[in-house]
Design an enzyme around this catalytic site. Structure first.
Site, PDB file in Angstrom:
ATOM      1  N   LYS A  83       0.857  -1.188   0.000  1.00 46.35           N
ATOM      2  CA  LYS A  83       0.000   0.000   0.000  1.00 46.35           C
ATOM      3  C   LYS A  83       0.892   1.236   0.000  1.00 46.35           C
ATOM      4  O   LYS A  83       1.806   1.340   0.830  1.00 46.35           O
ATOM      5  CB  LYS A  83      -0.860  -0.038   1.265  1.00 46.35           C
ATOM      6  CG  LYS A  83      -2.174   0.677   1.189  1.00 46.35           C
ATOM      7  CD  LYS A  83      -2.908   0.427   2.498  1.00 46.35           C
ATOM      8  CE  LYS A  83      -4.281   0.983   2.491  1.00 46.35           C
ATOM      9  NZ  LYS A  83      -4.861   0.986   3.849  1.00 46.35           N
TER      10      LYS A  83
HETATM   11  C1  E4P Z   1      -8.227   1.282   4.306  1.00 47.37           C
HETATM   12  O1  E4P Z   1      -7.460   0.906   3.458  1.00 47.37           O
HETATM   13  C2  E4P Z   1      -8.186   2.624   4.909  1.00 47.37           C
HETATM   14  O2  E4P Z   1      -6.955   2.865   5.486  1.00 47.37           O
HETATM   15  C3  E4P Z   1      -9.309   2.756   5.905  1.00 47.37           C
HETATM   16  O3  E4P Z   1     -10.499   2.274   5.324  1.00 47.37           O
HETATM   17  C4  E4P Z   1      -9.471   4.175   6.413  1.00 47.37           C
HETATM   18  O4  E4P Z   1     -10.632   4.224   7.212  1.00 47.37           O
HETATM   19  P1  E4P Z   1     -10.946   5.450   8.183  1.00 47.37           P
HETATM   20  O5  E4P Z   1     -11.151   6.665   7.366  1.00 47.37           O
HETATM   21  O6  E4P Z   1     -12.201   5.040   8.905  1.00 47.37           O
HETATM   22  O7  E4P Z   1      -9.759   5.591   9.098  1.00 47.37           O
END
Ligand code: E4P
Length: 218
Positions: A83
């Site tokens: 990522k």
């Molecule tokens: C996933 O890849 C993201 O990091 C995550 O869904 C972010 O979620 P949040 O905005 O609730 O922290």
């Protein structure tokens, strides 16, 4: 449509994986910090729980160091998906990893143009954050619709839309209607998808009537 679990809680992931519906997992530095676990050990454990992609995020800001971190993470298991943040360095790292046949999830996407760039860079997944857009008064789901349309306009753009920052069953319903490829859900949101008061009420009535019949099946 693929379901990913958005969590670094291995008990919660294992519990949901037992349903057979979990196609992958996403983590981020905040979730890892909250878990209190060693990052690499945690990624190894999650990779053994689910067969599909497990997103592990690099934390460097320059492409060269991102690639070094990516190699460390890729050595953990075959289903690690790297990522990277939606920056120019993140996109440079994406291109190099994609050229090596590695899966990349480009994260922190908040606009259709950003999604277009990520797809051009060869991202396997683009992660638009719908909840965080809603938080600032924008329309997160509208962005998903725009990205779907753009990717569908150009067959050479092969990234999968991974709806992230999902906060509610409504986000999930709308994502499925738009045709998002993947949604990553916190465990509590995934579990809440099954809830309907008429299901509970109906089951209660069926069981009460069945009891009155005096019969048993087994
Ligand atoms: C996933 O890849 C993201 O990091 C995550 O869904 C972010 O979620 P949040 O905005 O609730 O922290």
């Amino acid at each position: 449509m693929k379901f990913f679990v958005d969590s670094a809680d291995t008990d919660a992931i294992a519990d949901l994986a037992a349903t057979g519906m979990v196609d992958g997992v996403t983590t981020n530095p905040s979730l890892v910090a909250k878990s209190g676990r060693d990052f690499k050990e945690l990624v190894a454990e999650i990779c053994a729980l689910v067969p599909g992609p497990v997103s592990a995020e690099v934390t460097a800001l320059d492409a060269d160091t991102m690639l070094k971190e990516a190699d460390e993470l890729l050595a953990i298991a075959d289903n690690v998906c790297i990522k990277v943040p939606l920056t120019w360095d993140g996109l440079k790292a994406t291109r190099q990893l994609a050229d090596r046949g590695k899966m990349v999830n480009v994260t922190l996407c908040f606009s259709a143009n950003q999604a277009l760039l990520a797809a051009k860079a060869g991202a396997a997944f683009i992660s638009p954050f719908v909840g965080r857009l809603d938080d600032i008064g924008a329309d997160g789901m509208r962005l998903i619709g725009e990205i779907r349309q753009i990717y569908d306009n150009y067959s050479e753009l092969e990234s999968q839309i991974l709806v992230a920052s999902v906060r509610s069953p409504e986000h999930m319903r709308a994502s499925a209607l738009i045709g998002a490829d993947v949604a990553t859900l916190p465990p509590e949101v995934l579990k809440s998808l099954i809830a309907h008061p008429l299901t509970d009420k109906g089951l209660e009535a069926f069981l009460a009537d069945w009891q009155k019949s005096g019969q048993s099946i087994a």
